[in-house]
Structure formats: C-alpha cells, structure tokens
Write a protein that holds these residues in place. Structure first.
Motif, short mmCIF file in Angstrom:
data_model
loop_
_atom_site.label_atom_id
_atom_site.label_comp_id
_atom_site.label_asym_id
_atom_site.label_seq_id
_atom_site.Cartn_x
_atom_site.Cartn_y
_atom_site.Cartn_z
N ILE A 56 50.49 34.21 32.17
CA ILE A 56 50.07 34.33 30.95
C ILE A 56 49.15 32.98 30.60
CG2 ILE A 56 50.48 33.80 28.21
CD1 ILE A 56 52.94 35.72 28.51
N LEU A 95 46.10 33.49 32.77
CA LEU A 95 45.12 34.34 31.87
C LEU A 95 44.10 33.82 30.74
CD1 LEU A 95 47.14 37.77 31.51
CD2 LEU A 95 45.00 37.45 32.80
N LEU A 96 45.05 32.93 30.01
CA LEU A 96 44.32 32.12 29.11
C LEU A 96 43.65 30.97 29.54
CD1 LEU A 96 47.46 31.96 26.49
CD2 LEU A 96 45.52 33.51 26.56
N GLU A 118 40.22 32.43 30.46
CA GLU A 118 39.68 33.32 29.22
C GLU A 118 39.38 34.71 30.00
OE1 GLU A 118 36.21 31.17 27.87
OE2 GLU A 118 37.56 29.47 27.33
N SER A 131 41.10 38.66 30.35
CA SER A 131 41.73 39.55 29.67
C SER A 131 42.73 40.38 30.67
CB SER A 131 41.16 40.78 28.63
OG SER A 131 40.12 41.34 29.50
N THR A 157 47.45 42.65 32.05
CA THR A 157 46.59 42.79 31.10
C THR A 157 47.16 41.69 29.89
OG1 THR A 157 47.24 44.47 29.68
CG2 THR A 157 45.49 44.74 31.25
N GLN A 158 46.39 41.17 29.22
CA GLN A 158 46.85 40.29 27.84
C GLN A 158 47.69 41.18 27.10
OE1 GLN A 158 44.02 38.54 25.82
NE2 GLN A 158 43.46 36.96 27.36
N LYS A 159 47.45 42.43 27.13
CA LYS A 159 48.24 43.46 26.45
C LYS A 159 49.67 43.47 26.94
CE LYS A 159 48.61 47.96 24.29
NZ LYS A 159 48.02 49.31 23.96
N CYS A 180 51.30 41.37 28.43
CA CYS A 180 52.04 40.18 28.12
C CYS A 180 52.77 40.03 26.85
CB CYS A 180 51.25 39.14 28.25
SG CYS A 180 50.45 38.74 30.03
#
Length: 130
Positions: free
Chosen positions: A27, A30-31, A34, A36, A52-54, A56
């Motif tokens: 996570i 990813l952050l 930047e 997704s 994906t961010q989703k 997570c």
C-alpha cells in the motif's frame, strides 16, 4: 489513428510488487508512486497478478478494526489479469477499456511487463488527435 501504438503512450516507470510483499508495504508503494495499480511479478519474472488500491481496502479496514496488519500481496491481488501488447493499436485499447472495468492494463513485451497503460493515457491521445 491506427499508427498509434501502446508503446507511444504507456507509463514505463511503474511500481511492481512480489506476491510475498507484506500488504502494508505494498500500500505504501502504491501511494508513494501515486499509482492505482501495480503488476505483481513472480519469481520467474512472469506476471502473476495485479494489485489495485481497491484491493487494499479489505486489509486496511481489517488493520483499523484489529490494530494489526496481516497478509501479503498474494492474499489480495487479482489473479485474472487482462494485459495488452506493447505493439497493440490504441483504438483496440480504447475498446478494451469500454469492455472491462479496469483503469489500467499491464503492457507486455513477450513475457515481460514493460509498462502500464491507463485510461487517462488513451483519452489524452484521443483528445490530441481527434
């Protein structure tokens, strides 16, 4: 438009993850990037999934409820990956975005991930040339 290939618009500098990466670390990656989505690369260099961010949100909510981060990327990643070839026509990719809910596709050259093409990459090109 048929002369425009994925190679001309894809992002080459993308984060990749290993299946055994701790989900909390993934996570953060990813952050920090930047991004997704990140391709998940197995030991042999093959594409084994995407995170994906989703994906997570489940472990992040679990951590907020239980005050403990657990799990790895392999526990949360999507294993059914739709990818595109570096030489694919951008119109084909636009049609794929219409047919799939994905926001990005890993770009392959042979068996190797060489980038990512996002919805915004394709829309930007269509806006410039249309």
């Amino acid at each position: 438009m048929s002369e425009h290939r994925v190679a001309s618009i894809m992002c080459r500098d993308i984060p990749t993850l290993a299946p055994d990466t701790p989900i909390r670390r993934a996570i953060a990656i990813l952050l920090d990037a930047e991004a997704s989505v990140a391709p998940v690369i197995g030991e042999d260099g093959e594409l084994v999934g995407v995170l994906t961010q989703k994906d997570c949100f489940r472990p992040a909510l679990h951590a907020s409820y239980h005050q403990e981060w657990t799990g790895q990327v392999a526990d949360q990643m999507s294993r059914e990956v739709v990818s595109v070839d570096v030489s694919d026509d951008v119109i084909r990719i636009a049609e794929m975005f219409l047919a799939h809910p994905h926001r990005a596709f890993p770009v392959m050259e042979g068996a190797k991930v060489v980038g990512l093409v996002r919805r915004s990459d394709v829309l930007s090109l269509l806006l410039r040339v249309g």
